[in-house]
Design an enzyme around this catalytic site. Structure first.
Site, PDB file in Angstrom:
ATOM      1  N   LYS A  22       0.639  -1.376   0.057  1.00  0.00           N
ATOM      2  CA  LYS A  22      -0.031  -0.056  -0.037  1.00  0.00           C
ATOM      3  C   LYS A  22       0.770   1.284  -0.007  1.00  0.00           C
ATOM      4  CE  LYS A  22      -1.605   1.686   3.962  1.00  0.00           C
ATOM      5  NZ  LYS A  22      -1.258   3.220   4.419  1.00  0.00           N
ATOM      6  N   ASN A  23       1.880   1.186   0.860  1.00  0.00           N
ATOM      7  CA  ASN A  23       2.773   2.547   1.125  1.00  0.00           C
ATOM      8  C   ASN A  23       3.447   2.640  -0.158  1.00  0.00           C
ATOM      9  OD1 ASN A  23       1.174   2.867   3.229  1.00  0.00           O
ATOM     10  ND2 ASN A  23       2.791   2.219   4.830  1.00  0.00           N
ATOM     11  N   ARG A  94      -3.690  11.099   4.390  1.00  0.00           N
ATOM     12  CA  ARG A  94      -2.490  11.709   4.514  1.00  0.00           C
ATOM     13  C   ARG A  94      -1.532  11.670   3.196  1.00  0.00           C
ATOM     14  NH1 ARG A  94       1.091  14.198   7.914  1.00  0.00           N
ATOM     15  NH2 ARG A  94       3.294  14.087   7.354  1.00  0.00           N
ATOM     16  N   CYS A 118      -4.204  13.005  12.744  1.00  0.00           N
ATOM     17  CA  CYS A 118      -5.150  11.684  12.513  1.00  0.00           C
ATOM     18  C   CYS A 118      -4.937  11.061  13.982  1.00  0.00           C
ATOM     19  CB  CYS A 118      -4.536  10.887  11.316  1.00  0.00           C
ATOM     20  SG  CYS A 118      -3.117  10.151  11.871  1.00  0.00           S
ATOM     21  N   ARG A 123       0.966  14.640  12.941  1.00  0.00           N
ATOM     22  CA  ARG A 123       1.555  14.729  11.640  1.00  0.00           C
ATOM     23  C   ARG A 123       1.805  15.835  10.594  1.00  0.00           C
ATOM     24  NH1 ARG A 123      -0.605   9.148   9.622  1.00  0.00           N
ATOM     25  NH2 ARG A 123       1.261   8.874   8.690  1.00  0.00           N
ATOM     26  N   PRO A 124       2.555  16.804  11.162  1.00  0.00           N
ATOM     27  CA  PRO A 124       2.778  17.974  10.632  1.00  0.00           C
ATOM     28  C   PRO A 124       3.668  17.883   9.089  1.00  0.00           C
ATOM     29  CG  PRO A 124       4.222  17.625  12.275  1.00  0.00           C
ATOM     30  CD  PRO A 124       3.340  16.643  12.466  1.00  0.00           C
ATOM     31  N   MET A 125       3.798  18.796   8.324  1.00  0.00           N
ATOM     32  CA  MET A 125       4.316  18.669   7.169  1.00  0.00           C
ATOM     33  C   MET A 125       5.679  19.701   6.802  1.00  0.00           C
ATOM     34  SD  MET A 125       1.765  18.194   3.985  1.00  0.00           S
ATOM     35  CE  MET A 125       3.043  18.170   2.883  1.00  0.00           C
ATOM     36  N   ASP A 126       6.175  19.786   8.136  1.00  0.00           N
ATOM     37  CA  ASP A 126       7.314  20.929   8.187  1.00  0.00           C
ATOM     38  C   ASP A 126       8.391  20.446   7.380  1.00  0.00           C
ATOM     39  OD1 ASP A 126       7.401  19.303  10.460  1.00  0.00           O
ATOM     40  OD2 ASP A 126       9.170  20.096  11.096  1.00  0.00           O
ATOM     41  N   ASP A 308       4.891   0.224  11.843  1.00  0.00           N
ATOM     42  CA  ASP A 308       3.282  -0.218  11.583  1.00  0.00           C
ATOM     43  C   ASP A 308       3.379  -1.464  11.898  1.00  0.00           C
ATOM     44  OD1 ASP A 308       3.686   1.546   8.377  1.00  0.00           O
ATOM     45  OD2 ASP A 308       3.062   2.208  10.259  1.00  0.00           O
ATOM     46  N   ILE A 330       8.150   6.571  16.640  1.00  0.00           N
ATOM     47  CA  ILE A 330       7.670   7.606  15.606  1.00  0.00           C
ATOM     48  C   ILE A 330       6.798   8.398  15.656  1.00  0.00           C
ATOM     49  CG2 ILE A 330       7.323   6.922  13.226  1.00  0.00           C
ATOM     50  CD1 ILE A 330      10.173   6.119  13.659  1.00  0.00           C
ATOM     51  N   ARG A 400      -8.627  -0.042   4.387  1.00  0.00           N
ATOM     52  CA  ARG A 400      -7.513   1.050   3.898  1.00  0.00           C
ATOM     53  C   ARG A 400      -6.491   0.151   3.482  1.00  0.00           C
ATOM     54  NH1 ARG A 400      -6.953   6.331   6.749  1.00  0.00           N
ATOM     55  NH2 ARG A 400      -5.640   6.446   5.428  1.00  0.00           N
TER      56      ARG A 400
END
Ligand code: EPZ
Length: 421
Positions: A22-23, A94, A118, A123-126, A308, A330, A400
């Site tokens: 999936k990832n 995401r 979530c 889960r920022p995007m910096d 995961d 993580i 998912r």
């Protein structure tokens, strides 16, 4: 909403086919935005997240058709119709943020909603923003959206990630393929999904070296061409099903499994008393003795123990002999499966990012609730071992990331069924 009912106690025997990752697929699909030529993916997993990514890419102008029941995805983005990824789609998944790098590279602009938090963390995007800014993008946050512009196109540069973020590595790797000049990505993520993405981009004509190490070098090219790429095996689905015999006894062969995808995880299985044997078709797994042994686990970026697989490992340790300590390094909130396992009689103490699990003889079936993708499958695994019946609710999380989990497990003897509410 569907639920899944598991009746514990059945021994598992047989083969479980492992799907494409999936990832990996969620990073490979946005690569269609980088080229006017067709990109075809084979061995794609049949999951709701893939359908969500398909909708997003179609809204941006990609023409996508899926064949062989979804295992083959043929994409072509000859012209972009939009460079905007709406909140409605991004908040659901995401990984939608992986269109940011390709849109900047192809169209020199993008408007992508911040995903928002979530269940497992903020889960920022910096790190994504800092990396793409280093390639010359101007990115500002306005009303929850990242507005990004690359006047005159992106330019290669040295990019050092403060943390080996998987998504940020994927975004900047895709962006760099069409940047002018050379990009050096330092402290890059090393996950197999990164290696798979680099192989696909190279097949499209990108010039990339070093993937799988902490430093990736990219020579920008003017355009990318067509390619067909086979999605790498899903190491998280693999690890999940490799654990199943530890709950039930018996022996399972995971078809398509490769040790190289899950080295650190296999070391922990061995320490817990689980035998893994490489076969022609994949990996054969069985439990030594009648109960697993307690082990300590700390999650880390690849090649460390995968976050995961933390929830699935915790579920297995609930009936191990002895006390196990888990540290989740993580994500800041990835123990939500613990209270659900405790409803089944598990003995778990959670303090921030640490959890202590004291093994009990037997779990007892109960009504439990899935909170995120990996937590939901850990509850199903626990149900396989539990006395009586376990009902896992909100299994849309499960769909998912896991293809037909009830089919794959019942094919090897589990007493499991899906019921629609
Ligand atoms: C990918 O998410 C996976 N998702 C996740 O799998 C996986 O858990 C994660 O990598 C770690 O291996 C996909 O590939 C679609 P990160 P990603 O950026 O890329 C923080 C599953 O169950 N961070 O490596 O979002 C972040 O908050 C999912 O299949 C920042 O602070 O993970 C997290 O704490 C869950 N700033 C940590 O880094 C940033 O800009 C790891 O995130 C980016 C990340």
């Amino acid at each position: 909403m569907d639920s899944i009912i598991v009746r514990g106690g059945a021994e598992l025997r047989g083969q479980i086919p492992i799907a494409g990752a999936k990832n990996a697929c969620l990073a490979l699909m946005p690569a269609t935005l980088l080229s006017e030529e067709p990109l075809t993916l084979t061995n794609a997993p049949r999951l709701s997240d893939i359908r969500t990514m398909t909708q997003l890419l179609e809204s941006l102008g990609a023409e996508i058709s899926s064949m062989q029941g979804g295992k083959v995805i043929a994409m072509s983005t000859h012209d972009l119709a939009s460079t905007r990824a709406d909140y409605e789609i991004v908040r659901k998944m995401r990984a939608s943020n992986l269109v940011l790098g390709p849109l900047l590279a192809r169209a020199h602009e993008a408007v992508v909603s911040l995903p928002g938090g979530c269940a497992i963390g903020a889960r920022p995007m910096d790190i994504h923003i800092e990396a793409l800014t280093a390639l010359g993008a101007e990115i500002e946050l306005k009303d929850g959206y990242l507005h990004a512009l690359a006047r005159g196109g992106l330019r290669g540069n040295r990019v050092k990630l403060r943390f080996a973020s998987v998504g940020a590595t994927e975004n900047v790797l895709m962006a760099a393929t069409l940047a002018k000049g050379t990009t050096l990505i330092e402290n890059a993520a090393r996950e197999p999904e990164i290696v798979d993405l680099a192989r696909c981009l190279r097949a499209m004509g990108a010039q990339i070296s070093g993937e799988g190490s902490a430093t990736i070098e990219v020579q920008g090219v003017d355009r990318l061409g067509a390619a067909t790429h086979r999605v790498v095996t899903d190491r998280i689905e693999l690890g999940t099903y490799m654990l199943a015999p530890a709950f039930t006894g018996g022996e399972v062969e995971c078809l398509g499994g490769e040790i190289g995808l899950i080295g650190a995880f296999c070391e922990k299985l061995d320490a817990a008393g689980i035998d893994v044997t490489e076969t022609e078709a994949g990996l054969k797994v069985k439990l030594r003795g009648d109960r697993p042994r307690a082990v300590d686990v700390t999650t880390e970026p690849f090649p460390g123990f995968p976050t995961d697989l933390q929830a699935q490992m915790m579920a297995m340790l609930c009936t191990a002999t002895g006390t196990s300590r888990l540290e989740e390094k993580i994500f800041e909130n990835r123990f939500m499966h613990a209270p659900e396992l405790m409803r089944m009689g598990a003995r778990i103490e959670v303090q921030g990012g640490h959890a202590t699990v004291t093994g009990v003889d037997r779990l007892k079936g109960a009504q439990v609730m899935a909170t995120d993708l990996r937590a939901s499958v850990s509850l199903i695994l626990a149900g396989l071992a539990a006395e009586g019946e376990t009902v896992v609710n909100r299994v849309y999380h499960l769909d998912r990331g896991y293809e037909h989990v009830e089919d794959k497990l019942s094919a090897v003897g589990a007493r499991i069924e899906r019921v629609s509410a």
